[in-house]
Design an enzyme around this catalytic site. Structure first.
Site, PDB file in Angstrom:
ATOM      1  N   THR A   2       0.847  -1.202   0.000  1.00 42.74           N
ATOM      2  CA  THR A   2       0.000   0.000   0.000  1.00 42.74           C
ATOM      3  C   THR A   2       0.881   1.251   0.000  1.00 42.74           C
ATOM      4  OG1 THR A   2      -1.669  -1.214   1.221  1.00 42.74           O
ATOM      5  CG2 THR A   2      -1.797   1.180   1.357  1.00 42.74           C
TER       6      THR A   2
ATOM      7  N   LYS B 119       5.907   1.323   9.515  1.00 44.61           N
ATOM      8  CA  LYS B 119       4.909   1.385   8.446  1.00 44.61           C
ATOM      9  C   LYS B 119       3.577   1.824   9.047  1.00 44.61           C
ATOM     10  CE  LYS B 119       4.471  -1.830   5.393  1.00 44.61           C
ATOM     11  NZ  LYS B 119       4.206  -0.762   4.409  1.00 44.61           N
TER      12      LYS B 119
ATOM     13  N   SER C  75       2.002   5.271  -2.054  1.00 41.44           N
ATOM     14  CA  SER C  75       2.252   5.890  -3.355  1.00 41.44           C
ATOM     15  C   SER C  75       3.418   5.240  -4.098  1.00 41.44           C
ATOM     16  CB  SER C  75       2.514   7.381  -3.165  1.00 41.44           C
ATOM     17  OG  SER C  75       3.569   7.582  -2.245  1.00 41.44           O
TER      18      SER C  75
ATOM     19  N   GLY D  66       1.723   4.558   7.476  1.00 43.89           N
ATOM     20  CA  GLY D  66       1.348   5.907   7.047  1.00 43.89           C
ATOM     21  C   GLY D  66       0.022   5.922   6.307  1.00 43.89           C
TER      22      GLY D  66
ATOM     23  N   GLU E 201      -0.862  -5.324   5.945  1.00 46.92           N
ATOM     24  CA  GLU E 201       0.481  -5.377   5.342  1.00 46.92           C
ATOM     25  C   GLU E 201       1.344  -6.374   6.110  1.00 46.92           C
ATOM     26  OE1 GLU E 201       1.176  -0.948   3.506  1.00 46.92           O
ATOM     27  OE2 GLU E 201       1.325  -1.142   5.663  1.00 46.92           O
TER      28      GLU E 201
HETATM   29  C1  5RP Z   1       0.768   2.183   4.376  1.00 44.46           C
HETATM   30  C2  5RP Z   1       2.237   2.099   4.434  1.00 44.46           C
HETATM   31  C3  5RP Z   1       2.988   2.643   3.269  1.00 44.46           C
HETATM   32  O1  5RP Z   1       3.686   1.601   2.664  1.00 44.46           O
HETATM   33  C4  5RP Z   1       3.914   3.713   3.741  1.00 44.46           C
HETATM   34  O2  5RP Z   1       3.143   4.729   4.380  1.00 44.46           O
HETATM   35  C5  5RP Z   1       4.738   4.325   2.602  1.00 44.46           C
HETATM   36  O3  5RP Z   1       3.897   5.001   1.716  1.00 44.46           O
HETATM   37  P1  5RP Z   1       4.470   5.903   0.542  1.00 44.46           P
HETATM   38  O4  5RP Z   1       5.154   4.994  -0.429  1.00 44.46           O
HETATM   39  O5  5RP Z   1       3.243   6.587  -0.027  1.00 44.46           O
HETATM   40  O6  5RP Z   1       5.413   6.897   1.146  1.00 44.46           O
HETATM   41  O7  5RP Z   1       2.835   1.604   5.366  1.00 44.46           O
HETATM   42  O8  5RP Z   1       0.176   1.753   5.566  1.00 44.46           O
END
Ligand code: 5RP
Length: 234
Positions: free
Chosen positions: A31, A101, A33, A103, A110
């Site tokens: 998950t 993790k 970007s 975010g 995950e």
């Molecule tokens: C989601 C996550 C994402 O992998 C993490 O936040 C990184 O996201 P991005 O590639 O958008 O910076 O742990 O729960």
């Protein structure tokens, strides 16, 4: 750094991870970007016939939507007893390849998918590398709604500064794909990620926290060198 180079790094690192997928594999789809680019490139490779017989296991509603958009067939952990490779992003990576993790509030699913994978690849831009976990990012903790108040108190008792995560373009708190809430916690520093992962998960009402320890096989890091995006292995 402007948004443009960051996106270029994410794109390159997502592509580098997607290039490691081979025909016949069950792929854990992370998950965020950065992983979104990996999902897109896996879909492109399937479409062009470069790889075939791939099935994905999504870690979130976002990953599921993207997999459908890019033509990656999906399966579930009920129907499939192995995951060959998982590709996922991270918010912080320490020198031992331990992670924060969550975010995107998806760390519970995950963790289920990523920990099951034979090979777990992390895709990040260089801004995510830290000496100590917790130095730039708050630690996400998924909590069942009725336990929010006691869990907040317990996290404060452990020396953290807990905040309930609020929605953006949505009134009220963030609700996870499982219908729970997320508390983000500031700790001065997380010196013992193994111990803290267990300690926080032992608080009644906590479903899962965002510390991922001793589980990563490879970290691919996107960087800008001489004005160009490059990818290196950590
Ligand atoms: C989601 C996550 C994402 O992998 C993490 O936040 C990184 O996201 P991005 O590639 O958008 O910076 O742990 O729960």
């Amino acid at each position: 750094m402007t948004a443009e180079p960051i996106n270029l790094m994410k794109q390159q690192v997502g592509k580098a991870a997607a290039d490691r997928v081979v025909s016949g594999q069950v792929v854990g789809l992370g998950t965020g970007s950065t992983t979104a680019y990996a999902i897109q490139f896996i879909g492109d490779r399937l479409k062009s016939g470069e790889i075939k017989d791939i099935v994905g296991i999504p870690t979130s509603f976002q990953a599921e939507v993207l997999a459908k958009k890019y033509g990656i067939p999906l399966t579930t952990l009920d129907a499939c007893d192995r995951i060959d490779i998982a590709i996922d992003g991270a918010d912080e990576v320490d020198p031992k390849k331990n992670l924060i993790k969550g975010g995107g509030a998806a760390h519970t699913r995950e963790k289920v998918v990523d920990y099951l994978a034979e090979t777990f690849i992390i895709v990040v831009d260089s801004g995510k590398l830290v000496d100590k976990l917790g130095s730039t990012f708050l630690l996400p903790v998924e909590v069942i709604p009725m336990a929010i108040a006691p869990v907040m108190r317990a996290l404060a008792g452990l020396g953290g500064k807990p905040e309930l995560r609020m929605g953006v373009k949505k009134a009220g708190p963030v609700v996870t794909d499982q219908g729970n809430l997320v508390i983000d916690v500031k700790f001065e520093s997380i010196d013992d990620p193994v111990g803290w992962e267990q300690k926080i998960n032992n608080i009644p009402g906590v479903l899962e926290n965002g510390l991922f320890v001793n589980c990563v096989d490879l970290v691919l890091v996107g960087e800008i060198k001489d004005g160009k995006p490059t990818v290196r292995e950590m």
